[in-house]
Design a protein around this motif. Structure first.
Motif, mmCIF file in Angstrom:
data_model
loop_
_atom_site.group_PDB
_atom_site.id
_atom_site.type_symbol
_atom_site.label_atom_id
_atom_site.label_comp_id
_atom_site.label_asym_id
_atom_site.label_seq_id
_atom_site.Cartn_x
_atom_site.Cartn_y
_atom_site.Cartn_z
ATOM 1 N N ASN A 14 -31.618 -43.195 -65.268
ATOM 2 C CA ASN A 14 -31.192 -42.554 -64.036
ATOM 3 C C ASN A 14 -29.763 -42.057 -64.273
ATOM 4 O OD1 ASN A 14 -30.255 -41.845 -61.540
ATOM 5 N ND2 ASN A 14 -31.098 -43.620 -60.475
ATOM 6 N N PRO A 15 -29.566 -40.749 -64.411
ATOM 7 C CA PRO A 15 -28.242 -40.233 -64.782
ATOM 8 C C PRO A 15 -27.179 -40.464 -63.711
ATOM 9 C CG PRO A 15 -29.740 -38.422 -64.327
ATOM 10 C CD PRO A 15 -30.552 -39.680 -64.262
ATOM 11 N N GLY A 67 -26.695 -44.428 -64.811
ATOM 12 C CA GLY A 67 -26.789 -44.857 -66.209
ATOM 13 C C GLY A 67 -27.770 -45.993 -66.443
ATOM 14 N N ASP A 68 -28.477 -46.405 -65.390
ATOM 15 C CA ASP A 68 -29.444 -47.487 -65.550
ATOM 16 C C ASP A 68 -30.611 -47.019 -66.411
ATOM 17 O OD1 ASP A 68 -27.794 -48.873 -63.917
ATOM 18 O OD2 ASP A 68 -29.105 -48.862 -62.172
ATOM 19 N N THR A 69 -31.128 -47.925 -67.225
ATOM 20 C CA THR A 69 -32.160 -47.538 -68.195
ATOM 21 C C THR A 69 -33.375 -48.458 -68.144
ATOM 22 O OG1 THR A 69 -31.194 -48.910 -69.929
ATOM 23 C CG2 THR A 69 -30.491 -46.611 -69.842
ATOM 24 N N LEU A 93 -37.653 -46.954 -48.645
ATOM 25 C CA LEU A 93 -36.491 -46.684 -49.503
ATOM 26 C C LEU A 93 -35.859 -45.350 -49.140
ATOM 27 C CD1 LEU A 93 -38.054 -47.743 -52.915
ATOM 28 C CD2 LEU A 93 -36.266 -48.966 -51.683
ATOM 29 N N SER A 94 -34.543 -45.287 -49.211
ATOM 30 C CA SER A 94 -33.814 -44.039 -48.991
ATOM 31 C C SER A 94 -34.065 -43.113 -50.182
ATOM 32 C CB SER A 94 -32.319 -44.320 -48.881
ATOM 33 O OG SER A 94 -31.847 -44.748 -50.142
ATOM 34 N N PRO A 95 -33.788 -41.804 -50.027
ATOM 35 C CA PRO A 95 -33.987 -40.883 -51.157
ATOM 36 C C PRO A 95 -33.241 -41.315 -52.419
ATOM 37 C CG PRO A 95 -33.639 -39.660 -49.141
ATOM 38 C CD PRO A 95 -33.426 -41.106 -48.795
ATOM 39 N N MET A 96 -32.062 -41.884 -52.267
ATOM 40 C CA MET A 96 -31.309 -42.357 -53.440
ATOM 41 C C MET A 96 -32.033 -43.519 -54.114
ATOM 42 S SD MET A 96 -28.585 -40.714 -54.201
ATOM 43 C CE MET A 96 -27.594 -41.850 -55.167
ATOM 44 N N GLU A 128 -35.801 -37.858 -73.706
ATOM 45 C CA GLU A 128 -35.583 -38.972 -72.789
ATOM 46 C C GLU A 128 -35.908 -38.594 -71.355
ATOM 47 O OE1 GLU A 128 -31.946 -41.403 -73.386
ATOM 48 O OE2 GLU A 128 -31.590 -40.990 -71.272
ATOM 49 N N THR A 129 -36.545 -39.489 -70.659
ATOM 50 C CA THR A 129 -36.863 -39.263 -69.237
ATOM 51 C C THR A 129 -35.605 -39.418 -68.392
ATOM 52 O OG1 THR A 129 -39.129 -40.031 -69.448
ATOM 53 C CG2 THR A 129 -38.116 -40.272 -67.275
ATOM 54 N N THR A 130 -35.470 -38.571 -67.384
ATOM 55 C CA THR A 130 -34.420 -38.794 -66.390
ATOM 56 C C THR A 130 -35.059 -38.678 -65.016
ATOM 57 O OG1 THR A 130 -33.741 -36.511 -66.006
ATOM 58 C CG2 THR A 130 -32.748 -37.632 -67.893
ATOM 59 N N THR A 131 -34.379 -39.177 -64.004
ATOM 60 C CA THR A 131 -34.924 -39.120 -62.659
ATOM 61 C C THR A 131 -34.539 -37.823 -61.949
ATOM 62 O OG1 THR A 131 -33.015 -40.379 -61.911
ATOM 63 C CG2 THR A 131 -35.045 -41.603 -62.304
#
Ligand code: FES
Length: 132
Positions: free
Chosen positions: A30-31, A34-36, A98-101, A128-131
């Motif tokens: 998640n850019p 930075g969580d992976t 859940l909120s959009p974030m 790499e996947t990102t959200t």
């Protein structure tokens, strides 16, 4: 307040770890934070049924609990079934609004799994996947 189940999966993640020789391996981030999450999948002899899933990751309670829950959900499913999952399935699995974030946190694991399958099938580039 997170539901107790989410905190439990966060503190005691199921299927946490790596597979030595996985059929599928993929990482996502998640850019925004930075969580992976990195997933490892072993397929049954039919090449289509998910036999084992392991993951490692670093991040918030929602992203890591979601990966933990998903790792259990994926067991025994066909690749096609996983590809057809959407964010409603993840929201149902977590059992919270859940909120959009926070939805981005929740769907990271699902996106990693789906991108991993697409790459495995040659339907996507191995990036790499990102959200986002
Ligand atoms: Fe980073 Fe949730 S805050 S994935």
């Amino acid at each position: 307040m997170y539901r107790q189940q989410i905190l439990d999966h966060y503190k005691n993640p199921r299927n946490y770890g790596e597979l030595e020789d996985p059929d599928i391996e993929h990482v996502g981030e998640n850019p925004m934070c930075g969580d992976t999450i990195k997933m490892f999948v072993e397929l049954a002899d039919d090449g289509d049924t998910i036999e084992r899933v392991r993951f490692v990751g670093d991040g918030c309670a929602i992203s890591q609990a979601s990966a933990s829950m998903l790792s259990g959900e994926l067991h025994g499913k066909s690749l096609e079934t996983v590809e057809a999952m959407d964010r409603d399935d993840v929201a149902d699995m977590l059992g919270v609004e859940l909120s959009p974030m926070r939805i981005k946190c929740a769907v990271l694991a699902e996106k990693v799994a789906q991108d991993a399958i697409a790459i495995h099938k040659g339907e996507a580039d191995p990036v790499e996947t990102t959200t986002e």
